[in-house]
Structures are given as structure tokens and as C-alpha cells.
Design an enzyme around this catalytic site. Structure first.
Site, PDB file in Angstrom:
ATOM      1  N   CYS A   4     108.179  46.404   4.851  1.00 50.89           N
ATOM      2  CA  CYS A   4     107.519  45.500   5.800  1.00 50.89           C
ATOM      3  C   CYS A   4     108.587  44.568   6.367  1.00 50.89           C
ATOM      4  CB  CYS A   4     106.410  44.696   5.123  1.00 50.89           C
ATOM      5  SG  CYS A   4     105.781  43.368   6.177  1.00 50.89           S
ATOM      6  N   ASP A  30     111.019  33.841  17.114  1.00 52.27           N
ATOM      7  CA  ASP A  30     110.797  35.220  17.557  1.00 52.27           C
ATOM      8  C   ASP A  30     112.088  35.766  18.169  1.00 52.27           C
ATOM      9  OD1 ASP A  30     107.973  36.945  18.358  1.00 52.27           O
ATOM     10  OD2 ASP A  30     109.857  37.535  19.318  1.00 52.27           O
ATOM     11  N   HIS A  46     101.682  39.219   1.622  1.00 53.02           N
ATOM     12  CA  HIS A  46     101.566  40.331   2.565  1.00 53.02           C
ATOM     13  C   HIS A  46     100.091  40.649   2.797  1.00 53.02           C
ATOM     14  CE1 HIS A  46     102.651  44.011   4.728  1.00 53.02           C
ATOM     15  NE2 HIS A  46     101.549  44.491   4.177  1.00 53.02           N
ATOM     16  N   ASN A  86      97.656  38.399  17.272  1.00 50.38           N
ATOM     17  CA  ASN A  86      97.281  39.749  17.689  1.00 50.38           C
ATOM     18  C   ASN A  86      96.830  40.503  16.447  1.00 50.38           C
ATOM     19  OD1 ASN A  86      98.059  39.306  20.407  1.00 50.38           O
ATOM     20  ND2 ASN A  86     100.200  39.628  19.845  1.00 50.38           N
ATOM     21  N   GLY A  92      96.977  44.504  20.081  1.00 49.52           N
ATOM     22  CA  GLY A  92      98.385  44.514  20.457  1.00 49.52           C
ATOM     23  C   GLY A  92      99.335  44.128  19.337  1.00 49.52           C
ATOM     24  N   THR A  94     102.032  44.493  16.651  1.00 45.05           N
ATOM     25  CA  THR A  94     103.098  45.486  16.453  1.00 45.05           C
ATOM     26  C   THR A  94     103.727  45.398  15.066  1.00 45.05           C
ATOM     27  OG1 THR A  94     104.753  43.999  17.425  1.00 45.05           O
ATOM     28  CG2 THR A  94     103.673  45.574  18.916  1.00 45.05           C
ATOM     29  N   HIS A  97     101.976  42.586   9.410  1.00 42.85           N
ATOM     30  CA  HIS A  97     101.968  41.503   8.422  1.00 42.85           C
ATOM     31  C   HIS A  97     101.440  40.299   9.195  1.00 42.85           C
ATOM     32  CE1 HIS A  97     104.105  39.244   4.919  1.00 42.85           C
ATOM     33  NE2 HIS A  97     103.425  38.340   5.629  1.00 42.85           N
ATOM     34  N   HIS A  99     100.554  37.225  11.202  1.00 40.08           N
ATOM     35  CA  HIS A  99     101.432  36.184  11.743  1.00 40.08           C
ATOM     36  C   HIS A  99     100.773  35.539  12.948  1.00 40.08           C
ATOM     37  CE1 HIS A  99     102.455  40.007  13.678  1.00 40.08           C
ATOM     38  NE2 HIS A  99     102.721  39.313  14.779  1.00 40.08           N
ATOM     39  N   HIS A 101     101.736  33.397  16.466  1.00 37.96           N
ATOM     40  CA  HIS A 101     102.767  32.993  17.423  1.00 37.96           C
ATOM     41  C   HIS A 101     102.483  31.551  17.859  1.00 37.96           C
ATOM     42  CE1 HIS A 101     104.019  37.255  18.561  1.00 37.96           C
ATOM     43  NE2 HIS A 101     102.843  37.482  18.012  1.00 37.96           N
TER      44      HIS A 101
END
Ligand code: 5GP
Ligand code: ZN
Length: 113
Positions: A4, A30, A46, A86, A92, A94, A97, A99, A101
Site C-alpha cells: 500500500c 500531494d 489501513h 474520493n 475517482g 486512485t 487507503h 485519505h 485532500h
């Protein structure tokens, strides 16, 4: 969790620009910023996505949102910012794990809602 990406960043196996960490949360810049401030806030635990949250995750999620508020202050996002999660393929996501933004540092024009 083996293989991961974000677990590897949390463990220090992959370098990143870490801006915040505590017992529950790590936050880092990011790699492909979409705004002057673009930080990912990631629980150490996780969890694949928001769809996988269970009843024991309340403290962790509280820590995530406390971290978001601290990071926003530290980055002087007093005029506002956007938090995005997301979730899953249609959302969306990707990196599998959980998270969040943080985007800020300019007026964020495009909104889905
Ligand atoms: P998602 O698309 O899952 O919501 O967000 C994944 C985010 O992780 C993307 O914005 C992407 O730029 C970021 N990302 C992917 N690989 C790396 C990496 O190796 N390091 C960092 N710091 N960010 C990454
Ligand atoms: Zn992970």
C-alpha cells in the site's frame, strides 16, 4: 498493509513531505498539487476507503478532522479551503487507503456541488 503506497509513506519506506503527524494521523504534500496548498491527511490505520469505516474508527476520524483544522491554520487558509474524499472507483479514488485532500491557497472555482 503490504504494497500500500500510503502505508509505505506512513512507515517512511517511501519519502514524502510530511507536514503533520500524531498517533492516529499523518499528513503530507500531494505529489501532484492541484492548488497552492494540497495536503493529504491519512489515518495510520489501513482502511481502504470511507466505505470500510467501522464503529471503532470514531477516535481516528475525530483525529483526522482535528488535524485538518490545525493544518489549515498552519497554512493560513483563513479564507477557506476544500476537503475532498474520493471513495471507490466511481468516486475517482486512485490510492486504496482512506485519505482526505486539503486544497486551498486560491479561490477554488470548479465545484461538483
Ligand atoms: P485519490 O485520487 O485516491 O483521491 O488521491 C490520491 C492522491 O495521491 C493523488 O492526488 C496523487 O497525486 C497522490 N499521490 C500519488 N502517489 C503519491 C506519492 O507517491 N506521494 C505523494 N505525496 N502523493 C501521491
Ligand atoms: Zn495502507
Amino acid at each position: 498493509m503490504e504494497n500500500c503506497l500510503f502505508c509505505k509513506i506512513i512507515n517512511g519506506e517511501i519519502p514524502s513531505s510530511i507536514v503533520y503527524k500524531d498517533d492516529d494521523v499523518v499528513a503530507f504534500k500531494d505529489i501532484n498539487p492541484q492548488a497552492p496548498v494540497h495536503i493529504l491527511v491519512v489515518p495510520r490505520k489501513h482502511i481502504v476507503s470511507a466505505a470500510e469505516k467501522d464503529a471503532s474508527d470514531g477516535k481516528m476520524l475525530s483525529a483526522v478532522f482535528s488535524a485538518i483544522a490545525k493544518i489549515a491554520k498552519e497554512n493560513k487558509l483563513d479564507n477557506g479551503f476544500r476537503i475532498i474524499n474520493n471513495c471507490g472507483a466511481d468516486g475517482g479514488q486512485t490510492v486504496p487507503h482512506l485519505h482526505f485532500h486539503i486544497l486551498g491557497g486560491r479561490a477554488l472555482g470548479d465545484k461538483v456541488i
